[in-house]
Scaffold this motif. Sequence first.
Motif, PDB file in Angstrom:
ATOM      1  N   GLU A  43       0.939  -1.240   0.046  1.00 43.17           N
ATOM      2  CA  GLU A  43       0.167  -0.054   0.107  1.00 43.17           C
ATOM      3  C   GLU A  43       0.788   1.340   0.062  1.00 43.17           C
ATOM      4  O   GLU A  43       0.523   2.230  -0.611  1.00 43.17           O
ATOM      5  N   THR A  45       3.729   1.698  -1.416  1.00 40.08           N
ATOM      6  CA  THR A  45       4.356   1.740  -2.778  1.00 40.08           C
ATOM      7  C   THR A  45       3.290   2.356  -3.718  1.00 40.08           C
ATOM      8  O   THR A  45       3.517   3.190  -4.531  1.00 40.08           O
ATOM      9  N   ASP A  46       2.076   1.930  -3.483  1.00 41.33           N
ATOM     10  CA  ASP A  46       0.722   2.443  -4.380  1.00 41.33           C
ATOM     11  C   ASP A  46       0.603   4.015  -3.855  1.00 41.33           C
ATOM     12  O   ASP A  46       0.331   4.858  -4.781  1.00 41.33           O
ATOM     13  N   ALA A  49       3.299   5.966  -5.597  1.00 42.93           N
ATOM     14  CA  ALA A  49       2.933   6.114  -7.111  1.00 42.93           C
ATOM     15  C   ALA A  49       1.623   7.031  -7.370  1.00 42.93           C
ATOM     16  O   ALA A  49       1.670   7.912  -8.331  1.00 42.93           O
ATOM     17  N   ILE A  50       0.883   7.013  -6.470  1.00 45.20           N
ATOM     18  CA  ILE A  50      -0.639   7.900  -6.688  1.00 45.20           C
ATOM     19  C   ILE A  50      -0.296   9.343  -6.355  1.00 45.20           C
ATOM     20  O   ILE A  50      -0.641  10.257  -7.056  1.00 45.20           O
ATOM     21  N   TYR A  65      -3.507  10.515   1.535  1.00 43.83           N
ATOM     22  CA  TYR A  65      -3.887   9.003   1.204  1.00 43.83           C
ATOM     23  C   TYR A  65      -3.647   8.038   2.371  1.00 43.83           C
ATOM     24  O   TYR A  65      -4.448   7.166   2.522  1.00 43.83           O
ATOM     25  N   GLU A 142       7.472  -5.359  -4.102  1.00 37.79           N
ATOM     26  CA  GLU A 142       6.214  -4.754  -4.535  1.00 37.79           C
ATOM     27  C   GLU A 142       6.474  -3.962  -5.913  1.00 37.79           C
ATOM     28  O   GLU A 142       5.633  -4.226  -6.921  1.00 37.79           O
ATOM     29  N   ASN A 143       7.785  -3.471  -6.179  1.00 36.23           N
ATOM     30  CA  ASN A 143       8.154  -2.609  -7.474  1.00 36.23           C
ATOM     31  C   ASN A 143       8.916  -3.532  -8.415  1.00 36.23           C
ATOM     32  O   ASN A 143       8.660  -3.378  -9.492  1.00 36.23           O
TER      33      ASN A 143
END
Length: 189
Positions: A43, A45-46, A49-50, A65, A142-143
């Motif tokens: 999460e 990592t997300d 990115a976001i 976030y 994750e990446n």
Amino acid sequence: MLFLKLFIVFSKIGIFNFGGGYAMLSLIYSDVVVKNHWISNAEFTDIVAISQSTPGPIGINAATYVGYVSAINAGYPEWMASIASVIASLSIIWLPFILMICISHYLMKHKNNPIVENIFKALRPTIIGLIAAAAVLLMNKENFGSPSDDLYGFIVSIVLFAGAFIATKQFKVNPILVLLSCGVLGLFF
């Protein structure tokens, strides 16, 4: 209780941050993923990115976030998660805002003072270290994937990473073109 902890954590991150949003990422990771376990590594990592793809400063976007997702993960309804995201967002900026108002006059008046210059010289390597720490945090399973789970995907990720690094560092290719090219290559491979 979560709302108070969000306020305290993001106020602390905001006041001790030097060097912008990327330097802030390692502080956010440490408090949010490692210490409080509000979100998972995936999460986080997300979130990065976001936060990079939405308008605005990455640190504030990440705080927004994190506030929302941590409240959802804790079982709060969506309307309370929205309040948590506002609390986290405001918490990360209120102390630096007040601090900058208080010291900006002093800094402008004494910017050529050797003591002030030495303080900023000492902060520069610290900022680079924090940004490097954020880069290392993002070099995770994750990446990039894992060679034990998917060797082909891992190799493609490493080649794309190396190609993007060389293209932007050595050949000064526009980062937007690098992103688009890597996205197309990732789609095919």
